[in-house]
Design an enzyme around this catalytic site. Structure first.
Site, short mmCIF file in Angstrom:
data_model
loop_
_atom_site.label_atom_id
_atom_site.label_comp_id
_atom_site.label_asym_id
_atom_site.label_seq_id
_atom_site.Cartn_x
_atom_site.Cartn_y
_atom_site.Cartn_z
N ALA A 165 0.72 -1.12 0.11
CA ALA A 165 -0.09 0.02 -0.13
C ALA A 165 0.95 1.17 -0.07
O ALA A 165 1.98 1.18 0.50
CB ALA A 165 -1.00 0.00 1.18
N SER A 166 0.43 2.43 -0.52
CA SER A 166 1.01 3.68 -0.50
C SER A 166 0.12 4.76 -0.22
O SER A 166 -0.85 5.03 -1.04
CB SER A 166 1.66 3.84 -1.71
OG SER A 166 2.43 5.10 -2.00
N ALA A 170 2.93 7.28 4.64
CA ALA A 170 3.80 6.05 4.48
C ALA A 170 3.57 5.03 3.08
O ALA A 170 2.34 5.08 2.69
CB ALA A 170 3.60 5.47 5.76
N LYS A 186 6.28 -0.48 7.46
CA LYS A 186 5.85 0.93 7.32
C LYS A 186 6.94 2.04 7.20
O LYS A 186 7.46 2.05 8.39
CB LYS A 186 4.66 1.07 8.31
CG LYS A 186 4.05 2.41 8.08
CD LYS A 186 3.12 2.43 9.29
CE LYS A 186 1.99 3.66 9.11
NZ LYS A 186 1.04 3.80 10.35
N ASP A 324 -10.17 3.42 14.84
CA ASP A 324 -10.49 3.08 13.56
C ASP A 324 -10.53 1.69 13.16
O ASP A 324 -9.74 1.07 12.39
CB ASP A 324 -9.19 3.79 12.69
CG ASP A 324 -9.42 3.80 11.22
OD1 ASP A 324 -10.65 3.88 10.83
OD2 ASP A 324 -8.39 4.00 10.52
#
Length: 495
Positions: A165-166, A170, A186, A324
């Protein structure tokens, strides 16, 4: 019933609400009422903000802002062969924030998660604020890792150069330690800390100047909100702080005797700094992937009960809570355990609100909506007399509406034996809509609740949806396995 029980989680009295409550009782002030001490305080804040931002920040951000504003305005101007979009302030601001980059994307997410602070149309629009960016080249990421940890070969036997993931702050890569453990790394993007400090200081100083020039703005707690935004976002930049959060949560799980059924990723401290976080890789499926979960356990109901009890107990027993728990951050692992991940966003509950939450829990168990109204009054800020009976009736209507919301069932295929296969899910917008209804009811009755109220209730609504998907027949209010906030009970491991 699931909605009733999972609406239990309320909030702490934030600094913003305290300022709003005290400001509301004061007579209107003007610039002439400002004292010399207040002027000196403002100047001191401006000088400190300029120092923190650094000499390069202002010119570069001014140019980026010019480009972002120009492109956003072009979206609403007709051009040959293309009609202009109909202008909408929330849409224009959301597009501008996305083009301004990391700080404003995070600020947009703050707006989306704070319906108790911002207008409904902005909360809805900023749900679309995307925190995904083009990945940085591997050599950039490699240089950051090696600057923080030393030569890659000394720490890792393998790092996948293609990121998992981007996002704005980060980029995440899969890797393997030299000792053989599978991990994720990360990596904080370069100069992102300077960028955020410059932007956040500008936002904070702008709010301070506005309040100084127009003292009546203090009633809106503008600078208090900006200060809260600044502190919460800068905290996300410190990966050692996130690592500490994870370790605290793992300690909590151990103290509760839950490590066999619930987990969070192990942190590898020797490969972790303020800008690089190395964690155990947890493999699992989303909490809304009912079909895959059935392949892991034959009792998904017990699994979600354990997950909800764990989160509820953490609200009661830890100094902060995971703020979250959307379906990407709450996993069912291949071994049947529940996995909590991503501890960058946390909320805190103060003593005053915790006591109000206990009152709310008791009233909710009895379906005493007027009692719920009184509990909410004990945690919010209001300058008016509130009609408690009307407030209770409004709360009852919201709870009835929540109980009516059902997950979506969609046919996804036909198996070899001719049976229809279905996927059960819920729309993120459903959660936002219910949260907005709750906030609207409180505000319509003259009550202003702090931001943590929205954070806590949103997590409760997530769990409400998970319960509807994995345990649709469960009566949470009367089920003896469930923990009520404020009860002091220990989490029961459901097997």
């Amino acid at each position: 019933p699931a909605a009733d029980a999972t609406f239990l989680s309320m909030s702490s009295s934030s600094r913003a609400s305290a300022v709003a409550a005290s400001a509301a009782s004061r007579p209107k002030r003007t610039l002439r009422d400002r004292s010399g001490e207040e002027a000196v305080s403002l100047l001191r804040d401006i000088v400190q903000a300029a120092y923190d931002a650094g000499p390069r920040a202002a010119p570069s951000r001014t140019l980026q802002a010019y480009v972002a504003i120009s492109r956003t305005l072009q979206d609403f101007v007709p051009r040959p062969g293309r009609e202009a979009e109909e202008f909408s302030s929330p849409v224009a601001l959301r597009k501008l924030f996305e083009r301004l980059g990391a700080t404003y994307v995070k600020l947009g997410q703050f707006v989306a998660s704070s319906p108790s602070l911002f207008p409904e149309e902005y909360v809805r629009e900023f749900q679309k604020c995307l925190d995904s960016t083009e990945p940085l080249r591997w050599n950039v990421i490699q240089s950051i890792i090696e600057k923080e940890l030393g030569p890659i070969a000394d720490n890792f036997s393998f790092i996948d150069r293609t990121p998992l993931a981007s996002a704005s702050i980060a980029q995440v890569h899969a890797a393997k330690l030299r000792t053989g453990e599978e991990v994720v790394i990360k990596v904080q993007k370069p100069q992102i800390d300077e960028l955020l400090k410059a932007d956040l200081n500008f936002i904070y100083i702008a709010s301070r100047v506005l309040e100084f020039l127009q003292p009546d703005f203090e009633r809106t707690s503008l600078s208090a909100v900006a200060g809260d935004v600044k502190s919460s976002m800068l905290e996300e930049l410190d990966f050692e702080k996130e690592a500490s959060n994870i370790e605290e949560f793992r300690d909590f799980l151990r103290e509760q005797g839950l490590r066999g059924s619930v987990t969070a990723p192990r942190v590898y401290s020797e490969q972790t700094t303020r800008k690089v976080l190395t964690m155990e890789r947890l493999r699992g499926v989303s909490m809304v992937d009912a079909e895959s979960i059935k392949g892991i356990t034959n009792d998904p109901e017990s699994l979600i009960v354990t997950a909800l009890n764990t989160w509820t107990s953490s609200v009661m027993n830890m100094p902060w809570f995971h703020a979250d728990v959307h379906s990407g951050n709450l996993l069912v692992l291949e071994d049947g355990r529940v996995g909590f991940i991503d501890f960058g966003m946390v909320g805190r509950v103060g003593e005053k609100t915790f006591n109000a939450v206990s009152e709310l829990s008791s009233a909710m168990a009895l379906s005493d909506y007027e009692g719920m109204a009184k509990a909410l009054l004990n945690m919010g800020a209001t300058d008016d007399d509130v009609d408690v009976q009307k407030f209770g009736r409004d709360i009852e209507q919201v709870m009835v509406d929540m109980a009516k919301v059902s997950p979506d069932v969609a046919a996804v295929g036909i198996s070899n034996d001719g049976t229809v296969q279905a996927a059960i899910s819920f729309d993120e917008e459903d959660v936002t809509n219910m949260l907005l209804k709750i906030v609207a009811v409180t505000e319509d009755n003259g009550l202003k609740l702090p931001r943590e109220f929205g954070l806590l209730v949103k997590q409760s609504l997530y769990f409400d949806r998970y319960l509807k998907i994995l345990a649709p027949g469960l009566d949470v209010a009367s089920d003896s396995r469930m923990i009520a906030l404020g009860s002091g009970e220990k989490v029961e491991v459901i097997v």
